[in-house]
Design a protein around this motif. Structure first.
Motif, short mmCIF file in Angstrom:
data_model
loop_
_atom_site.label_atom_id
_atom_site.label_comp_id
_atom_site.label_asym_id
_atom_site.label_seq_id
_atom_site.Cartn_x
_atom_site.Cartn_y
_atom_site.Cartn_z
N ILE A 9 2.85 0.76 -8.85
CA ILE A 9 2.47 0.66 -7.44
C ILE A 9 2.40 2.05 -6.80
CG2 ILE A 9 3.05 -0.30 -5.18
CD1 ILE A 9 4.60 -2.50 -6.56
N ASP A 10 1.26 2.34 -6.20
CA ASP A 10 1.11 3.51 -5.33
C ASP A 10 1.26 2.99 -3.92
OD1 ASP A 10 0.37 5.66 -3.80
OD2 ASP A 10 -1.71 5.74 -4.49
N LEU A 11 2.50 3.09 -3.39
CA LEU A 11 2.80 2.58 -2.05
C LEU A 11 2.46 3.65 -1.03
CD1 LEU A 11 4.05 0.28 -0.31
CD2 LEU A 11 6.28 1.37 -0.67
N ASP A 15 -2.97 3.05 2.22
CA ASP A 15 -3.39 2.03 1.26
C ASP A 15 -2.35 1.85 0.17
OD1 ASP A 15 -6.27 1.44 2.11
OD2 ASP A 15 -6.33 3.61 1.88
N THR A 16 -2.29 0.63 -0.36
CA THR A 16 -1.43 0.34 -1.50
C THR A 16 -2.31 -0.05 -2.69
OG1 THR A 16 0.45 -0.38 -0.16
CG2 THR A 16 0.35 -1.21 -2.40
N SER A 31 -2.35 -0.74 3.70
CA SER A 31 -0.93 -1.06 3.89
C SER A 31 -0.73 -1.54 5.33
CB SER A 31 -0.07 0.17 3.61
OG SER A 31 -0.27 0.64 2.30
N THR A 77 7.52 -4.42 5.02
CA THR A 77 7.14 -3.79 3.75
C THR A 77 7.42 -4.74 2.60
OG1 THR A 77 7.61 -1.59 4.64
CG2 THR A 77 7.45 -1.79 2.25
N LEU A 81 4.60 -6.24 0.11
CA LEU A 81 4.68 -6.05 -1.33
C LEU A 81 4.72 -7.39 -2.07
CD1 LEU A 81 7.15 -3.03 -1.59
CD2 LEU A 81 4.77 -3.06 -2.36
N ILE A 101 7.12 2.63 -9.10
CA ILE A 101 6.52 2.84 -7.77
C ILE A 101 6.68 4.30 -7.35
CG2 ILE A 101 8.66 2.10 -6.61
CD1 ILE A 101 6.77 0.83 -4.44
#
Length: 326
Positions: A9-11, A15-16, A31, A77, A81, A101
């Motif tokens: 995951i690129d939190l 954007d996610t 996001s 959050t 997720l 992440i």
């Protein structure tokens, strides 16, 4: 028998991205969370929620639960997720979810714990954190585990992470809370101060993409911007030029350049020599601001490269980390 589901995951603040361990992007959404104020129930996440920003009735608010690369609202959050992870793949009662992440390189231990707790709250059994510049370097294909210096600048929605990486570790780094959001806010403030025009963040982002730049470029033009007149409250439009928007963006752009130069100043001489040979790698969504690559080259006298998919580098890096951990 438990089956393992591994996801990276690129939190991001803006954007996610979620990818599987093969490096395929399975979720790419803003996001953003839309919440019913009365019931506290999540109404929508991602693209659907972003479309509601500035257009919702009083009972629904669309918010971004991350600010400057860190969690601003823990519950939202977690809910976001959970929604993304659920949509990313099929899941059964016998599936164990393992997550790698990304986090900005400058986060505190408390902020790291908040990210880990949010992912566990969203349903993950195993969580591993990776710093964004390391993930970006992995995703860009840099030899991060070799005894050679690699420099990466990851500019996302909330942060700019600058790092020199060697032997699998970060040798020098600088993280500042300047990214795409700061660029958008600079445009909003410019329109307020110079044109008495109030515009939304989505409009500012559109202006940035269409005529924004870090330096002069061929084919500069102008565009009409619509919003609300701050003097009488009525709808109003104003024409702005590329030069005006460049002037509006100059302060955050200078801060990014300052972070790059500060990192280079504390880099070991041998690693500096490697960076001169290999160049600097620029990743993240805001790396695509017109003229930024050329401006960094001018200031540092070092060649700057942008990978084929700069927006995906951090997500792809989490996927590589997943495979290496096996």
């Amino acid at each position: 028998m438990l089956f393992s589901r591994d996801i990276g995951i690129d939190l991001g603040t803006a954007d996610t991205l979620i990818c599987d361990k093969r490096g395929r992007i399975v979720i790419r959404e803003p996001s953003v969370v839309a919440v019913d104020v009365k019931s506290k129930r999540v109404v929508a996440t991602g693209d659907e929620a972003k479309a509601m920003i500035g257009r919702t009735p009083g009972s629904i608010v669309a918010v971004r639960p991350l600010k400057d690369g860190v969690i601003a609202d823990f519950d939202m959050t977690s809910d976001m997720l959970r929604s993304f992870i659920y949509r990313s793949s099929k899941r059964s009662l016998f599936t164990k979810t393992r997550v790698v992440i990304s986090v900005p390189s400058g986060v505190t231990e408390v902020e790291r714990r908040a990210v880990e707790d949010a992912v566990r709250s969203a349903g993950a059994q195993e969580v591993e954190l990776i710093e964004e510049p390391m993930a970006a370097a992995l995703g860009a294909g840099l030899p991060v585990f070799d005894a050679t210096g690699s420099m990466v600048i990851d500019i996302g929605g909330g942060t700019c992470d600058v790092a020199v990486i060697s032997l699998g570790g970060i040798a020098a780094s600088k993280s500042i809370k300047i990214g795409g959001d700061a660029l958008d806010e600079a445009i909003v403030n410019y329109m307020k101060n110079k044109h008495d025009l109030l515009i939304g963040i989505n409009t500012a982002e559109d202006v940035k993409l269409k005529i924004g730049s870090a330096r002069e470029y061929d084919g500069e033009g102008a565009m009409e911007i619509k919003g609300r007149n701050l003097v009488n409250g009525l709808p109003k439009s104003a024409e702005v030029t590329s030069a005006e928007i460049r002037n509006a963006l100059s302060e955050p752009v200078e801060k990014i350049l300052g972070a790059i130069c500060e990192t280079l100043e504390v880099t070991l001489p041998e690693l500096s020599a490697d960076i001169i040979d290999r160049g600097i790698y620029l990743t993240g969504g805001s790396s695509q601001l017109r003229g930024l690559k050329e401006l960094i080259q001018e200031r540092t006298n070092i060649e700057v490269h942008i990978p084929e998919k700069p927006l995906d580098c951090v997500a792809l890096g989490t996927s590589i980390k997943l495979r290496r951990a096996k």
